[in-house]
Scaffold this motif. Structure first.
Motif, PDB file in Angstrom:
ATOM      1  N   CYS A 188      10.246 -22.988 -49.456  1.00 51.19           N
ATOM      2  CA  CYS A 188      10.416 -24.440 -49.488  1.00 51.19           C
ATOM      3  C   CYS A 188      11.626 -24.866 -48.666  1.00 51.19           C
ATOM      4  CB  CYS A 188      10.581 -24.928 -50.919  1.00 51.19           C
ATOM      5  SG  CYS A 188       9.119 -24.639 -51.939  1.00 51.19           S
ATOM      6  N   VAL A 189      11.375 -25.686 -47.672  1.00 54.24           N
ATOM      7  CA  VAL A 189      12.448 -26.252 -46.865  1.00 54.24           C
ATOM      8  C   VAL A 189      13.080 -27.404 -47.633  1.00 54.24           C
ATOM      9  CG1 VAL A 189      12.985 -27.426 -44.700  1.00 54.24           C
ATOM     10  CG2 VAL A 189      11.306 -25.591 -44.740  1.00 54.24           C
ATOM     11  N   GLY A 190      12.265 -28.190 -48.285  1.00 54.00           N
ATOM     12  CA  GLY A 190      12.693 -29.311 -49.109  1.00 54.00           C
ATOM     13  C   GLY A 190      11.725 -29.451 -50.260  1.00 54.00           C
ATOM     14  N   THR A 191      12.081 -30.272 -51.238  1.00 53.41           N
ATOM     15  CA  THR A 191      11.211 -30.454 -52.389  1.00 53.41           C
ATOM     16  C   THR A 191      10.908 -31.924 -52.603  1.00 53.41           C
ATOM     17  OG1 THR A 191      13.091 -30.555 -53.900  1.00 53.41           O
ATOM     18  CG2 THR A 191      12.057 -28.397 -53.575  1.00 53.41           C
ATOM     19  N   ARG A 192       9.900 -32.163 -53.386  1.00 58.47           N
ATOM     20  CA  ARG A 192       9.496 -33.530 -53.684  1.00 58.47           C
ATOM     21  C   ARG A 192       9.465 -33.691 -55.203  1.00 58.47           C
ATOM     22  NH1 ARG A 192       3.896 -35.918 -51.601  1.00 58.47           N
ATOM     23  NH2 ARG A 192       3.817 -37.475 -53.191  1.00 58.47           N
ATOM     24  N   SER A 193      10.041 -34.772 -55.703  1.00 63.19           N
ATOM     25  CA  SER A 193      10.096 -34.991 -57.144  1.00 63.19           C
ATOM     26  C   SER A 193       9.186 -36.134 -57.600  1.00 63.19           C
ATOM     27  CB  SER A 193      11.533 -35.272 -57.581  1.00 63.19           C
ATOM     28  OG  SER A 193      12.040 -36.406 -56.917  1.00 63.19           O
ATOM     29  N   ARG A 194       8.603 -36.856 -56.642  1.00 60.70           N
ATOM     30  CA  ARG A 194       7.705 -37.956 -57.000  1.00 60.70           C
ATOM     31  C   ARG A 194       6.454 -37.402 -57.673  1.00 60.70           C
ATOM     32  NH1 ARG A 194       6.617 -41.002 -51.985  1.00 60.70           N
ATOM     33  NH2 ARG A 194       4.658 -39.897 -51.987  1.00 60.70           N
ATOM     34  N   PHE A 195       6.000 -38.066 -58.727  1.00 61.22           N
ATOM     35  CA  PHE A 195       4.878 -37.611 -59.537  1.00 61.22           C
ATOM     36  C   PHE A 195       3.597 -37.478 -58.719  1.00 61.22           C
ATOM     37  CE2 PHE A 195       1.224 -38.567 -62.310  1.00 61.22           C
ATOM     38  CZ  PHE A 195       1.345 -37.523 -63.202  1.00 61.22           C
ATOM     39  N   GLY A 254      15.311 -14.837 -56.687  1.00 58.93           N
ATOM     40  CA  GLY A 254      15.450 -13.395 -56.503  1.00 58.93           C
ATOM     41  C   GLY A 254      16.182 -13.118 -55.205  1.00 58.93           C
ATOM     42  N   PRO A 255      16.107 -11.874 -54.733  1.00 62.29           N
ATOM     43  CA  PRO A 255      16.829 -11.520 -53.507  1.00 62.29           C
ATOM     44  C   PRO A 255      16.297 -12.246 -52.267  1.00 62.29           C
ATOM     45  CG  PRO A 255      15.467  -9.689 -54.251  1.00 62.29           C
ATOM     46  CD  PRO A 255      15.409 -10.742 -55.310  1.00 62.29           C
ATOM     47  N   HIS A 256      15.048 -12.691 -52.312  1.00 60.10           N
ATOM     48  CA  HIS A 256      14.458 -13.395 -51.170  1.00 60.10           C
ATOM     49  C   HIS A 256      14.904 -14.849 -51.099  1.00 60.10           C
ATOM     50  CE1 HIS A 256      11.945 -14.528 -54.515  1.00 60.10           C
ATOM     51  NE2 HIS A 256      11.506 -15.535 -53.797  1.00 60.10           N
ATOM     52  N   CYS A 257      15.226 -15.426 -52.259  1.00 60.66           N
ATOM     53  CA  CYS A 257      15.588 -16.845 -52.325  1.00 60.66           C
ATOM     54  C   CYS A 257      16.342 -17.113 -53.617  1.00 60.66           C
ATOM     55  CB  CYS A 257      14.321 -17.704 -52.257  1.00 60.66           C
ATOM     56  SG  CYS A 257      14.647 -19.474 -52.272  1.00 60.66           S
ATOM     57  N   LYS A 258      17.433 -17.859 -53.546  1.00 65.35           N
ATOM     58  CA  LYS A 258      18.234 -18.125 -54.745  1.00 65.35           C
ATOM     59  C   LYS A 258      17.641 -19.237 -55.598  1.00 65.35           C
ATOM     60  CE  LYS A 258      21.358 -21.257 -52.390  1.00 65.35           C
ATOM     61  NZ  LYS A 258      21.945 -22.374 -52.980  1.00 65.35           N
ATOM     62  N   ASN A 259      16.650 -19.956 -55.068  1.00 65.49           N
ATOM     63  CA  ASN A 259      16.068 -21.092 -55.778  1.00 65.49           C
ATOM     64  C   ASN A 259      14.762 -20.713 -56.474  1.00 65.49           C
ATOM     65  OD1 ASN A 259      18.073 -22.658 -54.462  1.00 65.49           O
ATOM     66  ND2 ASN A 259      16.720 -22.934 -52.728  1.00 65.49           N
ATOM     67  N   VAL A 260      14.523 -21.348 -57.618  1.00 64.39           N
ATOM     68  CA  VAL A 260      13.196 -21.281 -58.228  1.00 64.39           C
ATOM     69  C   VAL A 260      12.315 -22.195 -57.399  1.00 64.39           C
ATOM     70  CG1 VAL A 260      11.838 -21.854 -60.266  1.00 64.39           C
ATOM     71  CG2 VAL A 260      14.109 -20.848 -60.537  1.00 64.39           C
ATOM     72  N   GLU A 261      11.137 -21.710 -56.998  1.00 61.68           N
ATOM     73  CA  GLU A 261      10.256 -22.512 -56.161  1.00 61.68           C
ATOM     74  C   GLU A 261       8.947 -22.776 -56.888  1.00 61.68           C
ATOM     75  OE1 GLU A 261      11.368 -21.542 -51.651  1.00 61.68           O
ATOM     76  OE2 GLU A 261      10.295 -19.921 -52.654  1.00 61.68           O
ATOM     77  N   VAL A 262       8.542 -24.037 -56.878  1.00 61.00           N
ATOM     78  CA  VAL A 262       7.278 -24.454 -57.473  1.00 61.00           C
ATOM     79  C   VAL A 262       6.452 -25.051 -56.339  1.00 61.00           C
ATOM     80  CG1 VAL A 262       6.169 -25.882 -59.222  1.00 61.00           C
ATOM     81  CG2 VAL A 262       8.458 -24.955 -59.650  1.00 61.00           C
ATOM     82  N   ILE A 263       5.357 -24.374 -55.996  1.00 57.21           N
ATOM     83  CA  ILE A 263       4.518 -24.820 -54.889  1.00 57.21           C
ATOM     84  C   ILE A 263       3.146 -25.184 -55.436  1.00 57.21           C
ATOM     85  CG2 ILE A 263       3.489 -24.213 -52.674  1.00 57.21           C
ATOM     86  CD1 ILE A 263       5.789 -22.198 -52.339  1.00 57.21           C
ATOM     87  N   ALA A 264       2.778 -26.445 -55.250  1.00 54.38           N
ATOM     88  CA  ALA A 264       1.478 -26.934 -55.704  1.00 54.38           C
ATOM     89  C   ALA A 264       0.525 -26.960 -54.519  1.00 54.38           C
ATOM     90  CB  ALA A 264       1.613 -28.332 -56.294  1.00 54.38           C
ATOM     91  N   PRO A 289      11.907 -28.391 -59.103  1.00 53.56           N
ATOM     92  CA  PRO A 289      11.798 -27.771 -60.424  1.00 53.56           C
ATOM     93  C   PRO A 289      12.550 -28.508 -61.533  1.00 53.56           C
ATOM     94  CG  PRO A 289      12.669 -26.204 -58.810  1.00 53.56           C
ATOM     95  CD  PRO A 289      12.521 -27.518 -58.126  1.00 53.56           C
ATOM     96  N   THR A 290      13.510 -29.379 -61.190  1.00 52.19           N
ATOM     97  CA  THR A 290      14.268 -30.091 -62.223  1.00 52.19           C
ATOM     98  C   THR A 290      13.653 -31.431 -62.599  1.00 52.19           C
ATOM     99  OG1 THR A 290      15.712 -31.088 -60.553  1.00 52.19           O
ATOM    100  CG2 THR A 290      16.422 -28.984 -61.512  1.00 52.19           C
ATOM    101  N   ALA A 291      12.597 -31.855 -61.903  1.00 49.92           N
ATOM    102  CA  ALA A 291      11.935 -33.125 -62.237  1.00 49.92           C
ATOM    103  C   ALA A 291      11.243 -32.967 -63.593  1.00 49.92           C
ATOM    104  CB  ALA A 291      10.922 -33.495 -61.165  1.00 49.92           C
ATOM    105  N   PRO A 292      11.343 -33.979 -64.458  1.00 45.65           N
ATOM    106  CA  PRO A 292      10.771 -33.862 -65.808  1.00 45.65           C
ATOM    107  C   PRO A 292       9.285 -33.497 -65.827  1.00 45.65           C
ATOM    108  CG  PRO A 292      12.161 -35.802 -65.645  1.00 45.65           C
ATOM    109  CD  PRO A 292      12.044 -35.238 -64.261  1.00 45.65           C
ATOM    110  N   TRP A 293       8.481 -34.110 -64.971  1.00 43.17           N
ATOM    111  CA  TRP A 293       7.045 -33.810 -64.995  1.00 43.17           C
ATOM    112  C   TRP A 293       6.753 -32.408 -64.471  1.00 43.17           C
ATOM    113  CZ3 TRP A 293       3.900 -32.963 -60.681  1.00 43.17           C
ATOM    114  CH2 TRP A 293       4.480 -33.227 -59.455  1.00 43.17           C
ATOM    115  N   VAL A 294       7.595 -31.889 -63.577  1.00 44.68           N
ATOM    116  CA  VAL A 294       7.425 -30.526 -63.073  1.00 44.68           C
ATOM    117  C   VAL A 294       7.829 -29.532 -64.162  1.00 44.68           C
ATOM    118  CG1 VAL A 294       8.123 -28.878 -61.288  1.00 44.68           C
ATOM    119  CG2 VAL A 294       7.770 -31.272 -60.690  1.00 44.68           C
ATOM    120  N   LYS A 295       8.860 -29.866 -64.932  1.00 37.75           N
ATOM    121  CA  LYS A 295       9.263 -29.004 -66.046  1.00 37.75           C
ATOM    122  C   LYS A 295       8.116 -28.836 -67.041  1.00 37.75           C
ATOM    123  CE  LYS A 295      14.238 -29.790 -66.063  1.00 37.75           C
ATOM    124  NZ  LYS A 295      15.379 -30.303 -66.839  1.00 37.75           N
TER     125      LYS A 295
END
Length: 95
Positions: free
Chosen positions: A36-43, A58-68, A80-86
């Motif tokens: 992920c280069v950037g993320t989107r939080s809009r529902f 992990g070692p490949h990336c320090k961020n948790v990534e959620v890809i839809a 990942p911190t957006a309420p609906w994504v949680k």
């Protein structure tokens, strides 16, 4: 003259980088770096989502990534911190 070419190249790169916000990188980079280069939080309504992939940090990336993966085939990186994504993450982990 060289300064104008460098400025034009920089402007082109900035324009291209702006267009990638919230989009996943190609699968060829899966194991080497963050997807992920950037993320989107809009529902996004669940009826438009076909699949969700959760990649822990992990070692490949320090961020948790959620890809839809959307029904039209596009892949979108979700914040990942957006309420609906949680809620989606919780549902995945509870399965």
């Amino acid at each position: 003259m060289m300064g104008k070419a460098a400025a034009a190249l920089l402007a082109l790169l900035l324009i291209l980088a702006e267009g990638t916000k919230g989009e996943a990188m190609p699968r060829s980079a899966v194991e080497l770096r963050c997807q992920c280069v950037g993320t989107r939080s809009r529902f996004i309504h669940p009826k438009f989502i076909q699949n969700v992939n959760l990649t822990p940090s992990g070692p490949h990336c320090k961020n948790v990534e959620v890809i839809a993966t959307l029904r039209d085939g596009r892949e979108v990186c979700l914040e990942p911190t957006a309420p609906w994504v949680k809620l989606i993450i919780k549902a995945i982990l509870d399965k």
